[in-house]
Design a protein around this motif. Structure first.
Motif, short mmCIF file in Angstrom:
data_model
loop_
_atom_site.label_atom_id
_atom_site.label_comp_id
_atom_site.label_asym_id
_atom_site.label_seq_id
_atom_site.Cartn_x
_atom_site.Cartn_y
_atom_site.Cartn_z
N PHE A 60 0.43 27.24 -10.42
CA PHE A 60 -0.49 26.24 -9.62
C PHE A 60 -1.70 25.74 -10.42
O PHE A 60 -1.95 24.89 -10.49
CB PHE A 60 -0.58 26.61 -8.18
N TRP A 61 -2.23 27.11 -10.63
CA TRP A 61 -3.66 26.70 -11.32
C TRP A 61 -3.49 26.17 -12.84
O TRP A 61 -4.31 25.28 -13.51
CB TRP A 61 -4.41 28.16 -11.59
N TYR A 62 -2.37 26.44 -13.70
CA TYR A 62 -2.12 25.81 -14.87
C TYR A 62 -1.97 24.39 -14.67
O TYR A 62 -2.68 23.40 -15.51
CB TYR A 62 -0.67 26.39 -15.42
N VAL A 63 -1.16 23.85 -13.73
CA VAL A 63 -1.00 22.19 -13.46
C VAL A 63 -2.35 21.78 -12.87
O VAL A 63 -2.82 20.71 -13.09
CB VAL A 63 0.15 22.20 -12.51
N PHE A 64 -3.27 22.78 -12.10
CA PHE A 64 -4.16 22.01 -11.47
C PHE A 64 -5.17 21.93 -12.67
O PHE A 64 -6.02 20.66 -12.52
CB PHE A 64 -4.87 23.04 -10.57
N PHE A 70 -7.76 19.06 -18.37
CA PHE A 70 -7.21 19.18 -19.97
C PHE A 70 -6.81 17.69 -20.26
O PHE A 70 -6.72 17.32 -21.39
CB PHE A 70 -6.42 20.25 -20.23
N SER A 71 -5.77 17.22 -19.03
CA SER A 71 -4.90 15.98 -19.35
C SER A 71 -5.14 15.17 -18.53
O SER A 71 -4.15 14.40 -18.11
CB SER A 71 -3.39 16.51 -19.73
N LEU A 76 -9.09 9.20 -13.13
CA LEU A 76 -9.87 10.20 -12.96
C LEU A 76 -11.06 10.41 -13.65
O LEU A 76 -12.11 10.57 -13.27
CB LEU A 76 -8.91 11.46 -12.80
N ASP A 77 -11.02 10.04 -14.95
CA ASP A 77 -12.00 10.24 -16.00
C ASP A 77 -12.83 9.07 -15.42
O ASP A 77 -14.29 9.50 -15.60
CB ASP A 77 -11.50 10.08 -17.24
#
Length: 259
Positions: A60-64, A70-71, A76-77
């Motif tokens: 979950f936190w990796y994808v979050f 990171f990507s 969103l940017d």
């Protein structure tokens, strides 16, 4: 408005507290059942050599972080850029704008009105963040409490992280939890996924308290806090509304009583 903790809310907090008490006590590189929509084969996540802590929470936190940092998508940017341009920054200026208005006549309306010009950008931030939550956890899923507990204690060690200095899923920087509370408060006031942020807000405070006590390394495995400590913080934070947390988050960088 009076704040009342109902019996059902108290029982839900007690259930979640029981689940988080043992967070981080064992490495879980072995695959385990994932939440809805995770994309893992048969609802399972593959083992990751060297990973420590709850497998689902690590994912979950990796994808979050991947989706929000990171990507992140250009849309969103652009939203981050608009918020930064309006407020003067993504964290401290917004925290200061909230703190300056708190306790003054007209609050929380004055803060809501100040955040109103970036409503659409906040709506996108909410959509992206909640999209990741919903990918892994159902509404009111106690396992999400486990994920925030591991995040706060720093027991989620993930060798896949793209930055060696941040191999642990935990908040990097003292202002992060305060900023997250203030964003959640603003989004709820503006009617952006209000009920969702009222549910997640207590988890932010809970993780902040655990991290303030544990002071985990961001790049080395961390031991879990004593279960009694986790349970004590769960009992305080999990039933606590966003409104009541305002007073808590006036304390910086740690909650009152933590040094």
């Amino acid at each position: 408005m009076a704040h009342h903790i109902g019996r059902r809310q108290t029982l839900r907090a007690a259930l979640a507290a029981g689940l988080v008490a043992g967070v981080g006590t064992a490495g879980t590189g072995v695959a385990r059942a994932a939440g809805p929509g995770t994309g893992g084969p048969g609802g399972q996540l593959p083992p990751v050599p060297g990973m420590l802590g709850d497998r689902l929470a690590n994912e979950f936190w990796y994808v979050f972080d991947d989706v929000t940092l990171f990507s992140r998508a250009q849309e969103l940017d652009d939203a981050y850029t608009a918020i930064r341009t309006y407020a003067g920054g993504l964290e401290r200026p917004i925290i200061e704008a909230w703190a300056d208005r708190y306790g003054q006549p007209g609050y929380p309306g004055t803060f809501r009105d100040w955040m109103a010009p970036i409503t659409e950008q906040l709506r996108l931030v909410s959509q992206v963040q909640l999209g990741v939550v919903d990918r892994f956890y159902r509404r009111h899923d106690p396992r999400l409490v486990t994920a925030f507990a591991g995040f706060g204690q720093g027991t989620l060690y993930d060798p896949r992280r793209p930055v060696d200095a941040l191999l642990v899923h935990t908040m990097n920087g003292e202002a992060g939890y305060h900023a997250w509370h203030v964003y959640a408060r603003a989004m709820a006031l503006l009617g952006i996924d209000r009920r969702r942020w009222e549910e997640i807000g207590p988890l932010v405070g809970f993780a902040w308290a655990l991290q303030s006590i544990a002071k985990p390394s961001t790049h080395l495995p961390n031991p879990p806090l004593p279960p009694r400590t986790v349970l004590r913080q769960a009992a305080y934070w999990l039933p606590r509304s966003l409104e009541r947390q305002d007073a808590d988050f006036l304390s910086y960088p740690y909650p009152q009583g933590v040094s």
